[in-house]
Design an enzyme around this catalytic site. Structure first.
Site, PDB file in Angstrom:
ATOM      1  CB  CYS A 146      -0.981  -0.024   1.161  1.00  0.00           C
ATOM      2  SG  CYS A 146      -2.096  -1.416   1.001  1.00  0.00           S
ATOM      3  CG  HIS A 276      -2.042   4.572   5.042  1.00  0.00           C
ATOM      4  ND1 HIS A 276      -2.135   4.580   3.663  1.00  0.00           N
ATOM      5  CD2 HIS A 276      -2.142   3.261   5.420  1.00  0.00           C
ATOM      6  CE1 HIS A 276      -2.282   3.320   3.242  1.00  0.00           C
ATOM      7  NE2 HIS A 276      -2.291   2.513   4.274  1.00  0.00           N
ATOM      8  CG  HIS A 310      -6.546   1.358   1.234  1.00  0.00           C
ATOM      9  ND1 HIS A 310      -5.669   1.829   0.277  1.00  0.00           N
ATOM     10  CD2 HIS A 310      -5.790   0.688   2.142  1.00  0.00           C
ATOM     11  CE1 HIS A 310      -4.443   1.457   0.591  1.00  0.00           C
ATOM     12  NE2 HIS A 310      -4.476   0.768   1.712  1.00  0.00           N
TER      13      HIS A 310
END
Lengths: 381, 206
Positions: A146, A276, A310
């Site tokens: 990620c 994040h 996400h």
């Protein structure tokens, strides 16, 4: 060492097909997430953001494709073509191409997928994009969980400062597949409601679909209005666990230290943090600890997961682009889904979209394998 | 560009054979990959029980890195700033296929987090970082074949910008039991082999 800029950019998402359109939706606090209840994809209902297929094909067909392309290739090519057009740069041997993705065309492994299983090789995805535009250099595919999207910017900067390239185009993306959803669901990480990063009532993550592209360049002329200078970057490992973040935020803390050292600035010089914020308890808590260790607890902070979900390989890049526009628009964007602080350390979460004169921001990301990346950006205009 | 970097040591695992700095340290041509890599692990006395939970790519990368780093006699007291830069062609496809198989039929639907976590190529970097406490720069790249130029550029960048003191880099590929290869090398300011494209390719081909 030559300065490196992130300049022209594009976002394709459920919120629109250009960065301006997407940022305008964000400024109105509009989320791109929607509820899906489709047992053929996942046994339980879930929230996601999906790119509109009709508009994608309409945009892609304008590029006159001469072969069949997968959904992800269509997303990446459509997004990248807008950045190449805006940049007006000839694709010679001093121009690099970086692709950021976690799973690429993994849907080609599904026996019901019309494409050959060989399309699932990430190098094949790289070749498809490279050949479509006629890049002279091989595509560099980054697949580092990620953090890939933001790490790609650091890699582009490093290539330019090694004097291998003058310009690097980055495109990033992942598609919403049963492969990915079933995996995150097996971790019991998926939320059945819109995600709420850093909130006490958070219920987990939403996965979202985005393609994002940028030009990274050493040329200070012809920059986009929202262009930023890359001040410093770092990408450090937690050395702790392969699927859970460090309890001390070690890797993220060290990534930020590395970025601040290179940028030669301090915490007070940062106007906001684009974090994040996946809305899992472990991630949010780890970030809160790391930001406090860096004396960043008072700096306004947002997670954009409430707008896009996400978006995996694209997340770091799409969030960087929104951060660039935030600097240009002198606006701090609300961290959507947040109401009450749900981490044990103080954070200054942005609860209302506000105008403010701002110059620099910090972008961070963390992922499986214990990876973390931090980059500091500064407004150019 | 600083060209004063050297290849300090290298390790390769292919064709059921493990070699360190050009000398064969383990060989077992009879067995399948799964049997071979377990036997090599035992013979090398790696002592890391988590090894048995790893997927094939992580087992391959972990063992190659462990054999190379063990030989470096790294300090246990102070931290070692060794960056990890890996690359391959097949990403985590071997494990991706296993996860896909577990969700292909709704009648036999059994996705597992223990499999899914390995559907990312950089997990093997995490495994090595945990064992050797490497809080350092790390990245995984995909190319259709071994790309010495890329590894050279990226490694030089990490060393010359002081992001790392040494770089463990190379190729860790696992497509299936018959198509695998690990070639790792450690780049440092010390060593006898020059860190340049020709020498990297020469070592890769040995």
């Amino acid at each position: 060492m030559s300065k490196v800029y992130v300049s022209h950019n594009n976002i394709i998402s459920s919120l629109g097909f250009s960065s301006d359109a997407v940022v305008s939706k964000i400024s109105k606090e509009t989320s791109g997430l929607q509820r899906i209840d489709n047992k053929s994809i996942l046994p339980e209902p879930f929230y996601t953001s999906l790119i509109n297929t009709e508009i994608l094909q309409e945009n892609f067909n304008k590029l006159h494709p001469k072969a069949e392309y997968t959904r992800l290739e269509q997303m990446m090519i459509t997004s990248l073509s807008k950045v190449i057009d805006a940049s007006n740069i000839k694709l010679n041997d001093r121009v690099g191409l970086i692709l950021s993705t976690t799973k690429g065309n993994v849907d080609a492994l599904d026996t019901n997928n019309p494409f050959s299983k060989d399309r699932a090789y990430l190098s094949e995805l790289g070749n498809q994009v490279k050949n479509f535009f006629g890049f002279k250099n091989k595509a560099i595919v980054v697949s580092n969980a990620c953090v890939s999207g933001i790490l790609a910017v650091a890699i582009a900067k490093r290539y330019i400062q090694q004097d291998v390239y003058d310009h690097v185009f980055i495109t990033s993306g992942d598609v919403i597949t049963e492969f990915i959803l079933s995996g995150f669901n097996s971790f019991q990480a998926l939320s059945s409601a819109p995600c709420k990063p850093y909130d006490a009532d958070r219920t987990g993550i939403n996965i979202g679909e985005v393609a994002a592209s940028v030009l990274v360049t050493n040329n200070s002329t012809d920059l986009a209005k929202e262009a930023v200078t890359v001040l410093g970057e770092g990408s450090c490992n937690d050395a702790n666990h392969i699927s859970g973040p460090s309890r001390t935020g070690e890797g993220l803390y060290r990534s930020m230290q590395s970025a601040f050292k290179q940028a030669n600035i301090t915490a007070e010089d940062v106007d906001f943090i684009s974090a994040h914020g996946t809305a899992t308890m472990y991630n949010d808590e780890m970030e809160a600890i790391a930001f406090n260790r860096m004396q960043l607890s008072n700096v306004p902070l947002n997670s954009l997961k409430g707008y896009f979900g996400h978006s995996l390989g694209a997340s770091g890049l799409v969030e960087t682009i929104v951060g660039m526009h935030a600097l240009k628009n002198n606006t701090l964007y609300k961290s959507l889904g947040f109401e009450t602080l749900g981490v044990t350390k103080p954070l200054n979460i942005i609860t209302k979209t506000t105008e403010k004169n701002i110059t620099r921001f910090l972008k961070t990301a963390s992922g499986f394998g214990g990876c973390n990346t931090a980059i500091l950006f500064q407004k150019t205009n | 560009m600083n060209t004063n970097y050297h290849i300090k040591s290298f390790c390769s695992i292919k064709n059921n054979q493990v070699s360190l700095n050009g000398s064969v340290v383990y060989k077992d041509e009879e067995n399948s990959f799964s049997q071979f890599i377990k036997a090599a692990y035992k013979q090398q006395n790696s002592k890391y029980p988590k090894f048995f939970k790893m997927d094939n790519l992580s087992k391959l990368a972990f063992l190659a890195a462990d054999i190379l780093l063990k030989n470096e006699n790294l300090s246990k007291e102070k931290e070692n700033n060794i960056a990890i830069v890996f690359s391959n062609k097949s990403s985590s496809l071997d494990t991706d296929r296993k996860h896909q198989e577990s969700i292909q039929n709704k009648e036999s639907y059994f996705p597992s987090p223990a499999v899914f976590v390995y559907t990312l190529p950089n997990i093997c970097i995490g495994e090595i970082s945990i064992k050797y406490k490497l809080y350092s720069e790390n990245s995984f790249f995909i190319f259709d074949s071994f790309n010495a130029t890329h590894l050279l550029t990226y490694t030089n960048s990490l060393l010359s910008s002081n992001k790392a003191n040494q770089v463990l880099c190379g190729w860790v590929e696992f497509d299936d039991e018959n198509n695998y290869q690990a070639f790792l090398y450690l780049v440092s300011t010390k060593g006898t082999t020059k860190h340049n494209k020709q020498d990297i390719i020469k070592l890769y081909n040995t």
